[in-house]
Design an enzyme around this catalytic site. Structure first.
Site, PDB file in Angstrom:
ATOM      1  N   LYS A  23       0.834  -1.212   0.000  1.00 59.54           N
ATOM      2  CA  LYS A  23       0.000   0.000   0.000  1.00 59.54           C
ATOM      3  C   LYS A  23       0.863   1.255   0.000  1.00 59.54           C
ATOM      4  O   LYS A  23       0.480   2.276  -0.573  1.00 59.54           O
ATOM      5  CB  LYS A  23      -0.887  -0.008   1.253  1.00 59.54           C
ATOM      6  CG  LYS A  23      -1.482   1.340   1.574  1.00 59.54           C
ATOM      7  CD  LYS A  23      -1.939   1.437   2.998  1.00 59.54           C
ATOM      8  CE  LYS A  23      -2.066   2.864   3.445  1.00 59.54           C
ATOM      9  NZ  LYS A  23      -0.880   3.445   4.049  1.00 59.54           N
ATOM     10  N   ASN A  24       2.042   1.191   0.620  1.00 63.05           N
ATOM     11  CA  ASN A  24       2.870   2.392   0.697  1.00 63.05           C
ATOM     12  C   ASN A  24       3.834   2.533  -0.482  1.00 63.05           C
ATOM     13  O   ASN A  24       4.687   3.418  -0.463  1.00 63.05           O
ATOM     14  CB  ASN A  24       3.610   2.438   2.045  1.00 63.05           C
ATOM     15  CG  ASN A  24       2.632   2.727   3.173  1.00 63.05           C
ATOM     16  OD1 ASN A  24       1.473   3.085   2.918  1.00 63.05           O
ATOM     17  ND2 ASN A  24       3.066   2.570   4.417  1.00 63.05           N
ATOM     18  N   ARG A  97      -3.434  11.202   1.621  1.00 61.91           N
ATOM     19  CA  ARG A  97      -2.296  12.127   1.595  1.00 61.91           C
ATOM     20  C   ARG A  97      -1.538  12.073   0.259  1.00 61.91           C
ATOM     21  O   ARG A  97      -0.628  12.854   0.016  1.00 61.91           O
ATOM     22  CB  ARG A  97      -1.321  11.790   2.730  1.00 61.91           C
ATOM     23  CG  ARG A  97      -1.889  12.117   4.094  1.00 61.91           C
ATOM     24  CD  ARG A  97      -0.951  11.700   5.182  1.00 61.91           C
ATOM     25  NE  ARG A  97       0.332  12.381   5.161  1.00 61.91           N
ATOM     26  CZ  ARG A  97       0.520  13.632   5.513  1.00 61.91           C
ATOM     27  NH1 ARG A  97      -0.494  14.367   5.936  1.00 61.91           N
ATOM     28  NH2 ARG A  97       1.718  14.176   5.475  1.00 61.91           N
ATOM     29  N   CYS A 121      -4.563   8.861   7.895  1.00 57.26           N
ATOM     30  CA  CYS A 121      -4.903   8.454   9.258  1.00 57.26           C
ATOM     31  C   CYS A 121      -4.617   9.556  10.270  1.00 57.26           C
ATOM     32  O   CYS A 121      -3.640  10.285  10.146  1.00 57.26           O
ATOM     33  CB  CYS A 121      -4.106   7.200   9.621  1.00 57.26           C
ATOM     34  SG  CYS A 121      -4.735   5.739   8.803  1.00 57.26           S
ATOM     35  N   ASP A 311       4.462   1.203  11.669  1.00 58.85           N
ATOM     36  CA  ASP A 311       3.224   0.501  11.289  1.00 58.85           C
ATOM     37  C   ASP A 311       3.137  -0.917  11.862  1.00 58.85           C
ATOM     38  O   ASP A 311       2.092  -1.551  11.789  1.00 58.85           O
ATOM     39  CB  ASP A 311       3.093   0.447   9.764  1.00 58.85           C
ATOM     40  CG  ASP A 311       3.007   1.833   9.164  1.00 58.85           C
ATOM     41  OD1 ASP A 311       2.102   2.584   9.544  1.00 58.85           O
ATOM     42  OD2 ASP A 311       3.864   2.176   8.342  1.00 58.85           O
ATOM     43  N   VAL A 333       8.248   7.845  15.659  1.00 64.50           N
ATOM     44  CA  VAL A 333       7.987   8.361  14.306  1.00 64.50           C
ATOM     45  C   VAL A 333       6.780   9.308  14.298  1.00 64.50           C
ATOM     46  O   VAL A 333       6.830  10.393  13.715  1.00 64.50           O
ATOM     47  CB  VAL A 333       7.798   7.202  13.300  1.00 64.50           C
ATOM     48  CG1 VAL A 333       7.522   7.748  11.897  1.00 64.50           C
ATOM     49  CG2 VAL A 333       9.027   6.304  13.288  1.00 64.50           C
TER      50      VAL A 333
HETATM   51  N1  EPU Z   1       6.640  15.092   8.876  1.00 66.53           N
HETATM   52  C1  EPU Z   1       6.665  16.439   9.103  1.00 66.53           C
HETATM   53  N2  EPU Z   1       6.506  17.265   8.023  1.00 66.53           N
HETATM   54  C2  EPU Z   1       6.314  16.799   6.763  1.00 66.53           C
HETATM   55  C3  EPU Z   1       6.281  15.403   6.540  1.00 66.53           C
HETATM   56  C4  EPU Z   1       6.445  14.559   7.632  1.00 66.53           C
HETATM   57  O1  EPU Z   1       6.843  16.889  10.227  1.00 66.53           O
HETATM   58  O2  EPU Z   1       6.159  17.590   5.836  1.00 66.53           O
HETATM   59  C5  EPU Z   1       6.777  14.178  10.037  1.00 66.53           C
HETATM   60  C6  EPU Z   1       5.490  13.364  10.279  1.00 66.53           C
HETATM   61  O3  EPU Z   1       4.546  14.119  10.986  1.00 66.53           O
HETATM   62  C7  EPU Z   1       6.017  12.175  11.032  1.00 66.53           C
HETATM   63  C8  EPU Z   1       7.391  11.956  10.409  1.00 66.53           C
HETATM   64  O4  EPU Z   1       7.746  13.183   9.758  1.00 66.53           O
HETATM   65  O5  EPU Z   1       6.163  12.497  12.390  1.00 66.53           O
HETATM   66  C9  EPU Z   1       7.484  10.839   9.415  1.00 66.53           C
HETATM   67  O6  EPU Z   1       6.495  10.989   8.420  1.00 66.53           O
HETATM   68  P1  EPU Z   1       6.703  10.459   6.933  1.00 66.53           P
HETATM   69  O7  EPU Z   1       6.704  11.634   6.012  1.00 66.53           O
HETATM   70  O8  EPU Z   1       7.875   9.547   6.916  1.00 66.53           O
HETATM   71  O9  EPU Z   1       5.386   9.613   6.711  1.00 66.53           O
HETATM   72  P2  EPU Z   1       4.413   9.604   5.475  1.00 66.53           P
HETATM   73  O10 EPU Z   1       5.182   9.623   4.211  1.00 66.53           O
HETATM   74  O11 EPU Z   1       3.329  10.604   5.662  1.00 66.53           O
HETATM   75  C10 EPU Z   1       4.438   7.015   5.163  1.00 66.53           C
HETATM   76  C11 EPU Z   1       3.397   5.937   5.195  1.00 66.53           C
HETATM   77  C12 EPU Z   1       2.962   5.689   6.632  1.00 66.53           C
HETATM   78  C13 EPU Z   1       4.184   5.270   7.428  1.00 66.53           C
HETATM   79  C14 EPU Z   1       5.249   6.351   7.335  1.00 66.53           C
HETATM   80  C15 EPU Z   1       6.529   5.971   8.041  1.00 66.53           C
HETATM   81  C16 EPU Z   1       2.294   6.196   3.087  1.00 66.53           C
HETATM   82  C17 EPU Z   1       1.071   6.571   2.340  1.00 66.53           C
HETATM   83  N3  EPU Z   1       2.256   6.349   4.391  1.00 66.53           N
HETATM   84  O12 EPU Z   1       3.775   8.181   5.667  1.00 66.53           O
HETATM   85  O13 EPU Z   1       2.035   4.633   6.597  1.00 66.53           O
HETATM   86  O14 EPU Z   1       3.812   5.074   8.763  1.00 66.53           O
HETATM   87  O15 EPU Z   1       5.559   6.624   5.946  1.00 66.53           O
HETATM   88  O16 EPU Z   1       7.120   4.868   7.447  1.00 66.53           O
HETATM   89  O17 EPU Z   1       3.281   5.746   2.499  1.00 66.53           O
HETATM   90  C18 EPU Z   1       0.158   3.428   7.232  1.00 66.53           C
HETATM   91  O18 EPU Z   1       0.443   2.666   6.295  1.00 66.53           O
HETATM   92  O19 EPU Z   1      -0.757   3.192   8.070  1.00 66.53           O
HETATM   93  C19 EPU Z   1       0.915   4.673   7.374  1.00 66.53           C
HETATM   94  C20 EPU Z   1       0.564   5.660   8.186  1.00 66.53           C
END
Ligand code: EPU
Length: 440
Positions: A23-24, A97, A121, A311, A333
Site C-alpha cells: 500500500k505504501n 495524503r 490516518c 506501522d 515516528v
Molecule cells: N513530517 C513532518 N513534516 C512533513 C512530513 C512529515 O513533520 O512535511 C513528520 C510526520 O509528521 C512524522 C514523520 O515526519 O512524524 C514521518 O512521516 P513520513 O513523512 O515519513 O510519513 P508519510 O510519508 O506521511 C508514510 C506511510 C505511513 C508510514 C510512514 C513511516 C504512506 C502513504 N504512508 O507516511 O504509513 O507510517 O511513511 O514509514 O506511504 C500506514 O500505512 O498506516 C501509514 C501511516
C-alpha cells in the site's frame, strides 16, 4: 445502516492468506506514471481503497487506468494527460495524503498543480511543511488557498541541494518525483531509505531517471528531459505481512502468509522471535505461529528503516498484552500513535501511556507533551467490546484483539481498514474466524 462487523473471538486463526503489493508503494508508483511519455504497467496491485482513490485522481487528470483485479495488473496511460478542474479535484479532499505527491509530476507536465485538502490516518498532526519547503527549493511558488494549494513554477524546476530535518518517507518521494525531471543535479541528505523508496527508485530508473543512493542516506539525482513508461511488479506489503504474523501470535494460531518477503521484515522477525513467535521462510512466503511457551515481554522502539517500523507497532502492542511481564514501547515516528490503546484497555489490557521518552534514545517528542511511550503489563485476558475503528493500523489491531478475545465484539468504521487491507474480512473468515458482516 452503517456496516457492522460482529466477531465472536477466542478461536486460533489457522490457514493461509495472500499478500500483494505494498500500500505504501503502489499509489506512489501510479503517480510516477504521470511523468512518462508512454504507458506503464504495474503488477501485483491489491484491491484497496487507496488504489481506488489514486485511480480516480489520475482519471480526472486524463490518465487512462485499466485494472484487472484478479491478476492485479494495472495499465496507466498518461498520453492524454490534462489539467483537472479544481472542482473535480476538490471532490477528493480529505481522502488521502497521496495528492501532495502529484505536485512535481503535474508541474513538469502541465506547468501547475492544485492539491486538495489532504486526508490520511489521524495519528498525529501530519504536517506537509517538508514537502512545501522541498518544492520551494526546486523553484516552485506555493499559494495556499481556502480549498487547497495552488503551485506553479514560473521559472521552471531546478535541481537543488536539500537536507531533510527528519528522514520523511513522503518528503523523500516528493524530492524523487520532482528531481527526476528538474534541470540539473539534486542532492538530498537525510533521505528515507525504506524498501518502498528503493522500489520507487527502481521504477523511476526504468523510466530513464539517473538516481544513486549513498550509504549515508544521501540520494543524488541527475535530471533528464524525458521519461518513458515502466513495467514493474510492486514489492509485497510488509506491513500487512507483519499484521497477519501478529494475528497468528495473539490468537495462538498458525498462518502462512503467501507473498511475505523476509528481506523487508528483518527487524520485525527479530522482535517476533524474541517475544516467542516462530516463523519459517520458503520461496513463496512465510509461515508464522505461536511457539507454545508463554510470550516474553520486550522493550521496543519504533524508528525509520532499517529500524522497527511504526506501522508494526500497533499489532505488536496487542501481542504484548499477552506477554508475561512488563513491556515498554517508545513510538518515535508519530507523536500520537497510541490512541488505539483506549479500546484495548476497555477489552481488559493493562496499558499506561507516558509523555517521557521511555526508550534508549530521546526522540523529537520527549519535550513536547505527547503521550508517545507505552508500558504494557501482561498477560491480560481480553474480552469482546464495541469498537469504532480510529485509523488503519490501529483498526486492524483492534480486529486482532477482538479475534483473540472471549465473547462478542461489534466493530464499526471498518471502511478505514479497507484503505490498506485487501478483502480482509474474507481472509479472516478463511482463517476460521467467526465473523459476520451486516449493513451496507
Ligand atoms: N513530517 C513532518 N513534516 C512533513 C512530513 C512529515 O513533520 O512535511 C513528520 C510526520 O509528521 C512524522 C514523520 O515526519 O512524524 C514521518 O512521516 P513520513 O513523512 O515519513 O510519513 P508519510 O510519508 O506521511 C508514510 C506511510 C505511513 C508510514 C510512514 C513511516 C504512506 C502513504 N504512508 O507516511 O504509513 O507510517 O511513511 O514509514 O506511504 C500506514 O500505512 O498506516 C501509514 C501511516
Amino acid at each position: 445502516m452503517a456496516k457492522l462487523l460482529t466477531i465472536q473471538g477466542g478461536k486460533p486463526l489457522e490457514g493461509s492468506v495472500r499478500v500483494r503489493g505494498a500500500k505504501n508503494l503502489v499509489p506512489k508508483a501510479m503517480v510516477a506514471s504521470l511523468l512518462g511519455s508512454e504507458p506503464s504497467k504495474l503488477r501485483n496491485v491489491p484491491e484497496i481503497k487507496d488504489v481506488e482513490i489514486v485511480t480516480n485522481l489520475l482519471t480526472i487528470h486524463g490518465v487512462t487506468v485499466d485494472v484487472e483485479p484478479e491478476t492485479g495488473d494495472l495499465t496507466l496511460d498518461p498520453r492524454q494527460m490534462r489539467n483537472a478542474e479544481h472542482s473535480e479535484i476538490d471532490t477528493h479532499a480529505g481522502d488521502s495524503r497521496i495528492p501532495i505527491l502529484f505536485c512535481g509530476p503535474l508541474m513538469h507536465k502541465n506547468g501547475e498543480a492544485f492539491i486538495p485538502d489532504l486526508g490520511g490516518c489521524r495519528i498525529g498532526d501530519r504536517p506537509i511543511d517538508y514537502h512545501l519547503e522541498v518544492l520551494r527549493t526546486f523553484g516552485a511558488v506555493v499559494d495556499k488557498q481556502v480549498t487547497g494549494i495552488h503551485i506553479t513554477a514560473p521559472k521552471g524546476l531546478k535541481g537543488a541541494k536539500l537536507d531533510l530535518p527528519y528522514p520523511s518517507v513522503g518528503a523523500t518521494e516528493q524530492v524523487l518525483l520532482t528531481a527526476v525531471m528538474a534541470e540539473g543535479i539534486t542532492e538530498l541528505k537525510n533521505a528515507a531509505v525504506e524498501p518502498e523508496i528503493h522500489d520507487l527508485i527502481a521504477i523511476l530508473q526504468q523510466m530513464g531517471a539517473i538516481i544513486s543512493v549513498n550509504t549515508d542516506r544521501t540520494i543524488r539525482i541527475e535530471g533528464v528531459d524525458r521519461l518513458s513508461g515502466f513495467r514493474h511488479r510492486a514489492i509485497p506489503d510488509r506491513n500487512e505481512s507483519a499484521s497477519w504474523a501478529s494475528a497468528a501470535l495473539v490468537t495462538r494460531g498458525d498462518i502462512y502468509v503467501h507473498g511475505a518477503a523476509q528481506r523487508d521484515l528483518t527487524a520485525f522477525l527479530n522482535t517476533y522471535r524474541k517475544i516467542g513467535g516462530e516463523f519459517e521462510v520458503d520461496d513463496d512466503g512465510i509461515r508464522f505461529w505461536h511457539a507454545g511457551d508463554p510470550l516474553k515481554p520486550l522493550v521496543l522502539e519504533t524508528d525509520v528503516h532499517p529500524g522497527f517500523m511504526t506501522d508494526w507497532q500497533q499489532p505488536m502492542v496487542v501481542a504484548l498484552t499477552q506477554a508475561h511481564g512488563v513491556s515498554i514501547v517508545h513510538e518515535t515516528v508519530y507523536e500520537n500513535r497510541f490512541g488505539f490503546t483506549e479500546a484495548l484497555k476497555r477489552m481488559g489490557a493493562s496499558i499506561q501511556l507516558h509523555r517521557e521518552c521511555l526508550g534508549s534514545n530521546p526522540c523529537r517528542f520527549g519535550q513536547r507533551n505527547f503521550l508517545h511511550s507505552a508500558v504494557i503489563s501482561g498477560p491480560s485476558e481480553l474480552k469482546g467490546t464495541d469498537i469504532d475503528v480510529p485509523d488503519l493500523r490501529g483498526g486492524f489491531s483492534h480486529l486482532i484483539a477482538a479475534l483473540a478475545a472471549q465473547g462478542t465484539s461489534r466493530v464499526t468504521g471498518i471502511e478505514i481498514i479497507n484503505r490498506g487491507y485487501e478483502r480482509f474480512i474474507d481472509k479472516i473468515a478463511g482463517l476460521g474466524a467467526d465473523v459476520e458482516m451486516t449493513g451496507r
